[in-house]
Design an enzyme around this catalytic site. Structure first.
Site, PDB file in Angstrom:
ATOM      1  N   GLY A   1      56.127  19.100  56.747  1.00 39.66           N
ATOM      2  CA  GLY A   1      56.226  18.864  58.184  1.00 39.66           C
ATOM      3  C   GLY A   1      55.146  19.628  58.905  1.00 39.66           C
TER       4      GLY A   1
ATOM      5  N   HIS B   1      67.645  18.486  49.835  1.00 39.25           N
ATOM      6  CA  HIS B   1      67.648  19.886  50.266  1.00 39.25           C
ATOM      7  C   HIS B   1      68.573  20.671  49.343  1.00 39.25           C
ATOM      8  CE1 HIS B   1      65.798  19.234  54.404  1.00 39.25           C
ATOM      9  NE2 HIS B   1      65.939  18.004  53.922  1.00 39.25           N
TER      10      HIS B   1
ATOM     11  N   ARG C   1      59.431  10.937  56.839  1.00 43.48           N
ATOM     12  CA  ARG C   1      58.487  10.919  57.945  1.00 43.48           C
ATOM     13  C   ARG C   1      57.348   9.970  57.611  1.00 43.48           C
ATOM     14  NH1 ARG C   1      58.262  17.511  59.019  1.00 43.48           N
ATOM     15  NH2 ARG C   1      60.505  17.732  59.409  1.00 43.48           N
TER      16      ARG C   1
ATOM     17  N   SER D   1      55.854  22.582  53.945  1.00 41.22           N
ATOM     18  CA  SER D   1      57.171  22.041  54.288  1.00 41.22           C
ATOM     19  C   SER D   1      57.181  20.519  54.275  1.00 41.22           C
ATOM     20  CB  SER D   1      57.581  22.542  55.673  1.00 41.22           C
ATOM     21  OG  SER D   1      56.724  21.995  56.671  1.00 41.22           O
TER      22      SER D   1
ATOM     23  N   LYS E   1      73.926  18.239  11.636  1.00 40.62           N
ATOM     24  CA  LYS E   1      74.735  17.891  12.805  1.00 40.62           C
ATOM     25  C   LYS E   1      76.193  18.111  12.446  1.00 40.62           C
ATOM     26  CE  LYS E   1      75.476  14.356  16.336  1.00 40.62           C
ATOM     27  NZ  LYS E   1      76.913  14.617  16.449  1.00 40.62           N
TER      28      LYS E   1
ATOM     29  N   ASP F   1      61.391  30.030  56.665  1.00 36.46           N
ATOM     30  CA  ASP F   1      60.770  28.807  57.163  1.00 36.46           C
ATOM     31  C   ASP F   1      60.001  29.150  58.436  1.00 36.46           C
ATOM     32  OD1 ASP F   1      60.063  26.336  58.090  1.00 36.46           O
ATOM     33  OD2 ASP F   1      62.103  25.590  58.358  1.00 36.46           O
TER      34      ASP F   1
ATOM     35  N   ASP G   1      58.438  27.960  61.454  1.00 36.44           N
ATOM     36  CA  ASP G   1      58.526  26.746  62.262  1.00 36.44           C
ATOM     37  C   ASP G   1      57.755  26.958  63.572  1.00 36.44           C
ATOM     38  OD1 ASP G   1      59.192  24.385  63.449  1.00 36.44           O
ATOM     39  OD2 ASP G   1      61.344  24.783  63.589  1.00 36.44           O
TER      40      ASP G   1
END
Length: 919
Positions: A795, A740, A866, A793, A310, A758, A760
């Protein structure tokens, strides 16, 4: 500003750029020039008093009322400059392509001189693109700011737009003068309409394109140390503390690079195999955050570990490219000028490119590295440095970070062995013996300690358990919060009040009253006196430690001290000052608590058995706390940050508490880390849980513990990032339920390296249609030779992720937009490329908008706010069937899936090397 500054930056005998002069009379022209320099920005110029008042608008003007765009004030330009369009050579001041994007007249409200002086200029624009009323508002100047920073804001009127409307910058992309795009101007293409501007105008500033030549010296020669002010500026990379760099300041790490010395004898240059492979080589990063060691109570004493000395010096990363060398500290500061002799030694290595990790030291009479001796050498201008090198991250186009340490060290030893005989470089060899025996011998020799490393581990940035340090003497860094003058002196320090950060507060740990020479006592006073404040910076102070003769200071200076333990109340016992640590930020100084070495070895064994056999170079795993299989309430993970109100329920329907969320993250840290570490974050915060008021936060502020959360300056915006599990747990403490991420890292914010599509689904769209859509995106990408990965996702849909070697945001967004619109054109009954909700019934929106600068997508392994606590979960492509549910895995059951997996479906995402095709 006068035109003197403008003229000083340019050589008019070598460039057709107008010298210009202040015009007589009054005019009202304005011009906006799109400037694709190191960072794309828009130069906004208003004619006043015969010159063009100028601002660099980093993200370009916005037509959305109230949306603030940073505008950095720059030097005045001559009126003739308002017609310039062309290319500035790379490496020059403002190097890049310039487009005449808009022009017209401006009408100030009242006297513009009064508005400029007051810091609020109101005006109307009548341009070909920009119209209506606008505001320029000057921001309060912060310490270290080199320029006045303003905000350009659109007023609400007939010319304004909403956030849902198309972005004018993307809608209007051609020159108002020549009808050309930025790429066409860069290529020198003929103007599409008649113009008086030279199509390939090129101008050059007084900055030379190559680094200044520094001749190699004989070993007996010594390079004088730069003056303190110059050295300080070099250490700060040319900016003041907390300052913002102007987009016009086209600097890079190459600006202080030391070039390789010329060969002693002239001869025909040989074409090396590395040069032949250059076009296919892996790009070398500008800087890699270092791998940091975790303190343990004893060294590992098991197979698979090697042990090194070290060192007691400055951790330095050396970057060699095209014969030029840059030396950077662990925080990325350019210290090349401080260690020129070391830079020359690195430049002499027989390699085209190399990225080396090591430590610069000065040895005492016993041959042991001594930090105090290093500081003394710097003060005296001596160059008796040694660069102890212990890792090799990149060599001649090969990224070695994912290779085992043993392989990297072998390559490093071979490279150093080929260095000239007078080199200051020294390979840090290792022992594979018993860790306890090596540690005992190191302490007997008077060394600071040893660093034990997993020989089979990749190079992971951040603090983790692949590297373990075991100390002989107890030496730590502390933050100075106050000082007492030496007896009989008014300009020298006699004692320091010091502390460390804990939960965002500066915690007092004691006083240090010994170890000062007369010179260091005076230097400490000179550093601390400008930082004096009226209030105590510590969160609290023991009653018996309160002294009226103590002067309090801003907690900015970091020092190193050696101590002989602590009292029962945790205060320092017999601490002695050792030196100032200029390479460490104060907010990073935490109290080091050694973890049990048995826990380290268990983690290493678990990682070796993990299905994730090939770790990502970006993986920054930290000491991994244990966690229960079910993420409900319970005891805090060992070593985790303290949570207030851990029993607060975040998901009422499934009874998941704040502590439960922390346990979940602890259990999946090795899986989530490669996808969130050192990436700008956007956070969905629901302090009172799902169903309560939630809000999105993209920028840092005092809510977060800055000792655990990175706050990254991005032209005035403080982006949020994390490096460790402790940082992720700090987000849990702040009520963050969704994480995110940007498609870039904080090290290259302007470069997108991950695209996200994505899918959707609108109303009445079946899950089978979503699965078909994901496969179509995959197949279209495969036709372009692009590999993709997929995740739920959490979702209703699926995310298709495309890792790539990097592209600017405009290129990334345009590519994803073309794919989305192509799907919509080929099957308009199935897909739509626009976000208009009314048109999405029965269709899947192929959302490409997540690939714009500042846009985000939910991170892999992040929960969703959710019901049921679903998790965005990476899956293999063969799992994408009608049986898959987008919300199948949750905080409660995801670990069951991970334990059953034979391989990580995203294991190879960091190793993929592919480029986005052109239009």
């Amino acid at each position: 500003m006068a035109l003197d500054t403008y003229r000083q930056k340019r050589k008019f005998d070598v460039t057709p750029e107008p010298r210009g002069r202040r015009a007589r009379g009054k005019g009202d022209s304005f011009v906006v020039q799109k400037h694709a320099a190191r960072r794309l920005h828009y130069d906004f110029r208003l004619e006043l008093d015969g010159v063009l008042k100028s601002w660099a608008v980093t993200r370009g003007p916005s037509l959305v009322p109230g949306e603030k765009r940073l505008a950095v004030e720059t030097e005045d330009h001559p009126l003739e400059y308002g017609g310039f369009e062309g290319t500035i050579p790379a490496g020059q001041y403002g190097g890049g392509t310039v487009m005449l994007w808009d022009r017209g007249r401006w009408i100030p409200d009242g006297d513009p001189h009064v508005g400029l002086k007051k810091g609020h200029l109101q005006f109307t624009l009548e341009g070909e693109k920009l119209k209506g009323r606008w505001h320029l508002v000057r921001m309060h100047k912060r310490r270290g700011d080199r320029h006045d920073n303003w905000l350009l804001i659109k007023s609400e009127d007939e010319a304004s737009r909403t956030a849902a409307d198309p972005d004018l910058l993307e809608e209007k992309t051609l020159s108002v003068e020549t009808g050309r795009s930025i790429d066409e101007i860069a290529a020198g293409k003929t103007p599409k309409r008649k113009t008086g501007v030279k199509a390939a105008a090129v101008w050059q500033s007084s900055r030379s394109e190559e680094p200044a030549k520094v001749p190699r010296k004989a070993p007996s020669e010594r390079q004088s140390r730069p003056a303190p002010a110059r050295a300080a500026r070099a250490a700060r990379g040319g900016k003041g503390a907390g300052g913002r760099a102007s987009p016009h300041r086209e600097t890079s790490t190459r600006s202080t690079a030391v070039p390789r010395p010329a060969p002693a004898k002239p001869g025909k240059a040989k074409t090396t195999s590395a040069a032949k492979r250059k076009s296919a080589a892996s790009p070398m990063p500008d800087f890699v955050p270092p791998c940091l060691a975790t303190l343990a109570d004893a060294p590992p004493d098991a197979p698979g570990w090697i042990h090194e000395i070290k060192f007691d010096g400055y951790r330095i990363q050396a970057r060699l490219e095209d014969g030029a060398v840059v030396l950077k500290t662990r925080k990325g500061l350019d210290w090349t000028q401080r260690f020129l002799s070391v830079a020359r030694a690195v430049a002499a290595l027989p390699a085209g490119t190399a990225l080396i990790d090591g430590e610069i030291v000065v040895e005492n009479a016993s041959g042991i590295s001594d930090f105090s001796a290093l500081q003394a050498a710097l003060e005296a201008g001596r160059e008796d440095f040694v660069y102890d090198v212990f890792d090799l991250l990149h060599l001649d186009g090969r990224d070695l970070r994912d290779r085992p340490l043993a392989e990297r060290k072998a390559a490093l030893a071979d490279l150093v062995a080929k260095a000239p005989g007078d080199t200051l470089l020294r390979f840090s060899d290792h022992l594979a013996e018993s860790g306890a025996v090596v540690h005992e011998h190191a302490c007997r020799m008077g060394l600071e300690g040893i660093v034990s490393k997993r020989s089979d581990a990749p190079y992971r940035s951040g603090r983790g358990t692949d590297w373990i340090k075991s100390k002989c003497a107890d030496r730590q860094e502390f933050v100075v919060g106050g000082y007492r003058l030496a007896t009989g002196s008014t300009r020298a320090v006699g004692a320091l009040a010091v502390g460390t950060f804990q939960d965002g507060e500066l915690t007092y740990v004691g006083r240090i009253g010994t170890g000062y020479t007369q010179k260091t006592a005076g230097e400490l006073f000179r550093r601390l006196s400008p930082l004096e404040v009226a209030t105590m910076p510590f969160a609290r102070l023991p009653a018996d430690e309160r002294r009226r003769d103590m002067t309090w200071v801003e907690p900015e200076l970091v020092i190193e001290a050696e101590l002989r333990g602590r009292t029962g109340s945790g205060l320092l016992r017999h601490a002695a000052f050792k030196g100032i640590r200029e390479d460490k930020a104060s907010h990073e100084v935490l109290r080091e608590r050694p973890i049990p070495v048995g826990e380290v070895q268990e983690q290493a064994m678990a990682r070796a058995k993990s299905p994730r056999k090939k770790a990502s170079p970006a993986d920054t795993s930290s000491p991994r706390p244990g966690a229960g299989e079910r993420a409900r309430g319970g005891a805090a993970p060992p070593g985790a940050a303290r949570l207030t109100n851990p029993q607060r329920v975040y998901w009422q329907d499934v009874d998941i508490t704040k502590q439960g969320l922390a346990d979940y993250y602890a259990s999946v840290w090795d899986w989530i880390a490669p996808h969130v570490v050192r990436r700008p974050l956007a956070l969905l915060r629901c302090p009172n849980g799902v169903g309560s008021e939630c809000f999105v936060q993209k920028h840092s502020h005092a809510t977060f513990d800055k000792s655990r959360i990175l706050s990254v300056d991005d032209d005035g915006d403080e982006l949020i990032a994390i490096e460790t599990l402790d940082g992720l747990l700090a987000l849990v403490q702040a009520g963050v339920l969704e994480v995110h991420v940007w498609g870039s890292t904080i090290d290259r914010v302007d470069v997108n390296d991950r695209l996200v599509f994505d899918l959707d689904p609108g109303p009445d769209v079946t899950w089978a249609a979503v699965v078909d859509g994901a496969r179509e995106v995959r197949d279209r990408l495969a036709e372009m030779k692009l590999e993709s990965f997929v995740k739920t996702s959490g979702g209703k849909g699926l995310h298709i992720v495309v890792p790539h070697d990097g592209a600017d945001w405009t290129t990334a967004k345009e590519f994803s937009k073309r794919l989305a619109y192509a799907m919509a054109a080929d099957a308009p009954q199935k897909y739509i490329g626009k976000m208009t909700k009314s048109a999405r019934v029965g269709k899947i929106f192929v959302d490409y908008l997540r690939n714009g600068r500042g846009a985000t997508a939910v991170a892999a392994y992040s929960p969703r706010a959710r019901p049921g606590a679903p998790v965005s979960t990476p899956v293999a492509w063969n799992e994408v069937t009608a049986k898959l549910s987008p919300a199948r895995w949750t905080v409660l059951n995801l670990m069951d899936r991970l334990k059953r997996l034979k391989a990580d479906p995203w294991a190879g995402i960091a190793a993929v090397r592919q480029r986005l095709p052109g239009p």
